[in-house]
Write a protein that holds these residues in place. Structure first.
Motif, PDB file in Angstrom:
ATOM      1  N   ARG A 294       0.833  -1.217   0.000  1.00  0.00           N
ATOM      2  CA  ARG A 294       0.000   0.000   0.000  1.00  0.00           C
ATOM      3  C   ARG A 294       0.862   1.259   0.000  1.00  0.00           C
ATOM      4  O   ARG A 294       0.542   2.246  -0.678  1.00  0.00           O
ATOM      5  CB  ARG A 294      -0.927  -0.007   1.221  1.00  0.00           C
ATOM      6  N   LYS A 295       1.981   1.218   0.724  1.00  0.00           N
ATOM      7  CA  LYS A 295       2.856   2.390   0.823  1.00  0.00           C
ATOM      8  C   LYS A 295       3.867   2.478  -0.321  1.00  0.00           C
ATOM      9  O   LYS A 295       4.645   3.431  -0.384  1.00  0.00           O
ATOM     10  CB  LYS A 295       3.613   2.354   2.156  1.00  0.00           C
ATOM     11  N   GLY A 296       3.880   1.481  -1.202  1.00  0.00           N
ATOM     12  CA  GLY A 296       4.805   1.525  -2.326  1.00  0.00           C
ATOM     13  C   GLY A 296       6.216   1.067  -1.991  1.00  0.00           C
ATOM     14  O   GLY A 296       7.146   1.254  -2.786  1.00  0.00           O
ATOM     15  N   PRO A 468      16.392   0.346  -2.720  1.00  0.00           N
ATOM     16  CA  PRO A 468      16.085   0.873  -1.387  1.00  0.00           C
ATOM     17  C   PRO A 468      16.235   2.392  -1.382  1.00  0.00           C
ATOM     18  O   PRO A 468      16.974   2.963  -2.184  1.00  0.00           O
ATOM     19  CB  PRO A 468      17.146   0.221  -0.497  1.00  0.00           C
ATOM     20  N   SER A 469      15.550   3.037  -0.479  1.00  0.00           N
ATOM     21  CA  SER A 469      15.703   4.482  -0.295  1.00  0.00           C
ATOM     22  C   SER A 469      15.457   4.800   1.176  1.00  0.00           C
ATOM     23  O   SER A 469      14.822   4.023   1.893  1.00  0.00           O
ATOM     24  CB  SER A 469      14.717   5.270  -1.167  1.00  0.00           C
ATOM     25  N   VAL A 470      15.952   5.935   1.611  1.00  0.00           N
ATOM     26  CA  VAL A 470      15.747   6.339   3.004  1.00  0.00           C
ATOM     27  C   VAL A 470      14.259   6.448   3.310  1.00  0.00           C
ATOM     28  O   VAL A 470      13.783   5.957   4.348  1.00  0.00           O
ATOM     29  CB  VAL A 470      16.471   7.675   3.291  1.00  0.00           C
ATOM     30  N   ASP A 471      13.502   7.045   2.415  1.00  0.00           N
ATOM     31  CA  ASP A 471      12.065   7.220   2.658  1.00  0.00           C
ATOM     32  C   ASP A 471      11.346   5.879   2.786  1.00  0.00           C
ATOM     33  O   ASP A 471      10.516   5.685   3.686  1.00  0.00           O
ATOM     34  CB  ASP A 471      11.434   8.040   1.529  1.00  0.00           C
ATOM     35  N   LYS A 472      11.657   4.953   1.860  1.00  0.00           N
ATOM     36  CA  LYS A 472      10.971   3.660   1.900  1.00  0.00           C
ATOM     37  C   LYS A 472      11.334   2.862   3.149  1.00  0.00           C
ATOM     38  O   LYS A 472      10.467   2.241   3.787  1.00  0.00           O
ATOM     39  CB  LYS A 472      11.296   2.851   0.639  1.00  0.00           C
ATOM     40  N   GLU A 473      12.600   2.879   3.508  1.00  0.00           N
ATOM     41  CA  GLU A 473      13.015   2.094   4.674  1.00  0.00           C
ATOM     42  C   GLU A 473      12.509   2.712   5.974  1.00  0.00           C
ATOM     43  O   GLU A 473      12.184   1.999   6.927  1.00  0.00           O
ATOM     44  CB  GLU A 473      14.538   1.941   4.695  1.00  0.00           C
ATOM     45  N   HIS A 503      17.751   7.516  12.075  1.00  0.00           N
ATOM     46  CA  HIS A 503      18.559   8.704  11.734  1.00  0.00           C
ATOM     47  C   HIS A 503      19.527   8.948  12.871  1.00  0.00           C
ATOM     48  O   HIS A 503      19.127   9.005  14.026  1.00  0.00           O
ATOM     49  CB  HIS A 503      17.675   9.934  11.534  1.00  0.00           C
ATOM     50  N   PRO A 504      20.825   9.095  12.621  1.00  0.00           N
ATOM     51  CA  PRO A 504      21.442   9.118  11.284  1.00  0.00           C
ATOM     52  C   PRO A 504      22.034   7.775  10.843  1.00  0.00           C
ATOM     53  O   PRO A 504      22.442   7.635   9.694  1.00  0.00           O
ATOM     54  CB  PRO A 504      22.573  10.130  11.477  1.00  0.00           C
ATOM     55  N   THR A 505      22.089   6.759  11.712  1.00  0.00           N
ATOM     56  CA  THR A 505      22.892   5.561  11.409  1.00  0.00           C
ATOM     57  C   THR A 505      22.395   4.813  10.176  1.00  0.00           C
ATOM     58  O   THR A 505      23.119   4.666   9.189  1.00  0.00           O
ATOM     59  CB  THR A 505      22.916   4.612  12.618  1.00  0.00           C
ATOM     60  N   HIS A 506      21.164   4.315  10.217  1.00  0.00           N
ATOM     61  CA  HIS A 506      20.666   3.503   9.105  1.00  0.00           C
ATOM     62  C   HIS A 506      20.450   4.334   7.842  1.00  0.00           C
ATOM     63  O   HIS A 506      20.742   3.878   6.732  1.00  0.00           O
ATOM     64  CB  HIS A 506      19.376   2.793   9.518  1.00  0.00           C
ATOM     65  N   SER A 507      19.953   5.544   8.020  1.00  0.00           N
ATOM     66  CA  SER A 507      19.728   6.402   6.849  1.00  0.00           C
ATOM     67  C   SER A 507      21.041   6.707   6.130  1.00  0.00           C
ATOM     68  O   SER A 507      21.079   6.760   4.891  1.00  0.00           O
ATOM     69  CB  SER A 507      19.030   7.697   7.270  1.00  0.00           C
ATOM     70  N   ASP A 508      22.123   6.889   6.888  1.00  0.00           N
ATOM     71  CA  ASP A 508      23.427   7.162   6.265  1.00  0.00           C
ATOM     72  C   ASP A 508      23.925   5.952   5.465  1.00  0.00           C
ATOM     73  O   ASP A 508      24.467   6.109   4.363  1.00  0.00           O
ATOM     74  CB  ASP A 508      24.458   7.536   7.328  1.00  0.00           C
ATOM     75  N   ILE A 510      22.098   3.574   4.071  1.00  0.00           N
ATOM     76  CA  ILE A 510      21.258   3.462   2.865  1.00  0.00           C
ATOM     77  C   ILE A 510      21.691   4.480   1.822  1.00  0.00           C
ATOM     78  O   ILE A 510      21.816   4.158   0.629  1.00  0.00           O
ATOM     79  CB  ILE A 510      19.765   3.658   3.232  1.00  0.00           C
ATOM     80  N   THR A 511      21.941   5.706   2.262  1.00  0.00           N
ATOM     81  CA  THR A 511      22.380   6.760   1.335  1.00  0.00           C
ATOM     82  C   THR A 511      23.689   6.378   0.664  1.00  0.00           C
ATOM     83  O   THR A 511      23.844   6.536  -0.559  1.00  0.00           O
ATOM     84  CB  THR A 511      22.533   8.093   2.088  1.00  0.00           C
ATOM     85  N   GLN A 512      24.642   5.865   1.434  1.00  0.00           N
ATOM     86  CA  GLN A 512      25.930   5.456   0.857  1.00  0.00           C
ATOM     87  C   GLN A 512      25.744   4.349  -0.176  1.00  0.00           C
ATOM     88  O   GLN A 512      26.321   4.400  -1.266  1.00  0.00           O
ATOM     89  CB  GLN A 512      26.861   4.954   1.961  1.00  0.00           C
ATOM     90  N   LEU A 513      24.943   3.344   0.152  1.00  0.00           N
ATOM     91  CA  LEU A 513      24.729   2.223  -0.766  1.00  0.00           C
ATOM     92  C   LEU A 513      24.117   2.692  -2.087  1.00  0.00           C
ATOM     93  O   LEU A 513      24.566   2.304  -3.173  1.00  0.00           O
ATOM     94  CB  LEU A 513      23.828   1.171  -0.115  1.00  0.00           C
TER      95      LEU A 513
END
Length: 525
Positions: A294-296, A468-473, A503-508, A510-513
């Motif tokens: 539902r959330k994409g 993957p993206s920060v928003d989706k995760e 934030h900031p650990t997992h989001s960082d 994901i951004t790097q990957l």
């Protein structure tokens, strides 16, 4: 009348010799072996036929040299289109080639196959024209043209990329990797893709939680898993670690996000995906999947099934149609942050608490898969007590806290270690994207057939959208928290995984990957 001159694999044999690669058919004084395969060529007008290949036995340690040399000879058919078990091409008996003569393997040799110009004879035979001229297999027209393309072609203008020249660039030179022993199978990927996937492996190896996971790291487990998944058609993914046995639900936030990230990329690439879960968690995971769709976050709804031990053959019947090992339902099993069976038959969390009463015996599927040809397995973990980490059990026992008790003893073919298991799932999704935008791997995946250098813009965009993206995760983590699923290390009902805040650990991470993946992809939408 119009005459066509077709390239021939004899054109690269001289280069093979110069590179120190033995040419067995020449050594044995025989014509090369040529086989009709079960691989259909792309039809063209009235012409349609199976692909014909030549086979040369190559010592395993020289596969990279053979791939590189022939990659640089595109007019003599280029790099191999298959390395390993001939049955995977539909060739049942190497001693009976349709054309040429049988060539004997020496100890340590691997069968390597190239596209063959004799395919044209098959096209003529199948279309039955009233008149046609062709060559006799192994008898070529000799010219005064050099037998190889320049090793360093001039780069074409950026607004007019020549696929042939692009595929000859040194960074796209293919490297070979053993993917499966049963059946024997190697895959190819470009140097560029390999270097980038190794970068992903380094990123997920960061250990902010100081769990000592670097001690379990084995290079290229991520790469080999991605290669095997790239060749797969039906993948089953399992996750679920009920570490919080005092809470309901007992599950943790590590695992499901990584599983969903892999699932959505596999779906985008046209694979079938099934999720396997514990019976106790079936309804909860069904609701999580529905919410992810539902959330994409998840591309589309996927089957969710359970496995229970109902007898000695239950695992075989689950994995194979009618319990027939020749008819597997899946060709790859993936476990991510899935509680794994220890030596004493129990299941332990990192605090050495036995949680066996909360875990269904999904480990049995990985055990029986070892004996079924064509099923590969991957385990992703961050502590050594996860399903699949049995491949590294001696390291876990000696190097991880409580290792002698908690170490999972059930191995996977590939054991991907990460600072947090979710990161391993994100890296697999990114690695698959890189392989499917790598011309060298795509050519091999498609056995040299079709327009392997180009992808429709919509297809590339879909693959990119399903990274993957920060928003989706962040979205899927918030869904887990809403369902009462807690952080693994702290049991906090908060936006954290393994005690590390999103934030900031997992989001960082994901951004790097994603930045490394987007920056290195051969094709960019």
């Amino acid at each position: 009348m119009v005459c066509f001159y077709l390239g021939c694999s004899f054109g690269f044999e001289g280069k093979l010799k110069k590179a120190g690669v033995p040419v067995r058919n020449v050594e044995q004084g025989r014509n090369v072996s040529m086989y009709r395969t079960a691989v259909p060529c792309v039809p063209a007008g009235v012409f349609s036929c199976p692909l014909v290949v030549t086979m040369r036995p190559i010592p395993a340690e020289l596969l990279d040299a053979a791939a590189e040399v022939t990659h640089l000879n595109p007019l003599a058919h280029g790099a191999p289109i298959h390395i390993g078990d001939p049955a995977l091409l539909g060739i049942q008996d190497l001693s009976r080639p349709e054309y040429g003569e049988p060539v004997e393997l020496q100890p340590g040799d691997v069968t390597v196959f190239w596209a063959c110009g004799v395919t044209a004879i098959e096209a003529i035979l199948s279309s039955k024209p009233s008149l046609a001229f062709s060559h006799s297999p192994g008898c070529m027209f000799l010219t005064d043209l050099p037998d190889s393309a320049p090793s360093s072609p001039v780069s074409p203008p950026s607004d007019s990329v020549d696929p042939l020249a692009t595929n000859l660039s040194p960074e796209l030179t293919p490297l070979s990797f053993l993917v499966s022993h049963n059946p024997l199978f190697y895959s190819l990927a470009s140097q560029k893709a390999v270097v980038t996937i190794r970068q992903l492996e380094t990123i997920i190896g960061e250990d902010p939680g100081q769990r000592g996971i670097k001690a379990l790291f084995v290079q290229d487990e991520l790469l080999r898993s991605c290669l095997a998944l790239s060749h797969s058609s039906s993948v089953a993914i399992t996750t679920g670690f009920p570490t919080h046995y005092m809470h309901s639900p007992p599950d943790e936030t590590d695992g499901p996000p990584g599983a969903i990230a892999m699932a959505t990329m596999l779906l985008s690439l046209g694979k079938k995906v099934t999720m396997i879960t514990d019976k106790r968690a079936l309804e909860m995971n069904k609701a999580i999947i529905d919410e992810a769709v539902r959330k994409g976050v998840l591309k589309t709804e996927i089957p969710l099934v359970t496995f229970e031990d109902s007898g000695p053959d239950s695992a075989l019947h689950f994995l194979c149609h009618h319990g027939d090992p020749r008819k597997p339902r899946y060709d790859h099993l993936v476990a991510i942050e899935r509680s794994g069976r220890a030596e004493d038959g129990n299941y332990y969390n990192m605090r050495a608490v036995n949680i066996k009463h909360l875990v269904d015996p999904i480990d049995d599927l990985f055990i029986i898969a070892k004996d079924i040809a064509g099923i590969s397995t991957t385990g992703i973990g961050d502590g050594g007590n996860e399903l699949g980490m049995g491949k590294l059990k001696e390291r876990v026992k000696s190097l991880m806290p409580n290792g002698s008790l908690i170490a999972c003893v059930v191995p996977a073919d590939y054991a991907i270690t990460a600072g947090v298991s979710n990161w391993g799932g994100y890296a697999v999704a990114c690695g698959l994207y890189l392989l499917h935008t790598c011309p060298s791997h795509q050519r091999y995946l498609k056995k040299g057939l079709g327009l392997e250098h180009t992808h429709p813009q919509e297809q590339l965009q879909d693959w990119t959208n399903n990274l993957p993206s920060v928003d989706k995760e962040e979205s899927i983590l918030s869904t887990l928290v809403r369902f009462g699923i807690r952080s693994g290390k702290t049991a906090h009902l908060a936006m954290e995984v393994d005690g590390l805040t999103f934030h900031p650990t997992h989001s960082d991470i994901i951004t790097q990957l994603v930045e490394v993946t987007a920056g290195s992809a051969a094709h960019k939408p």
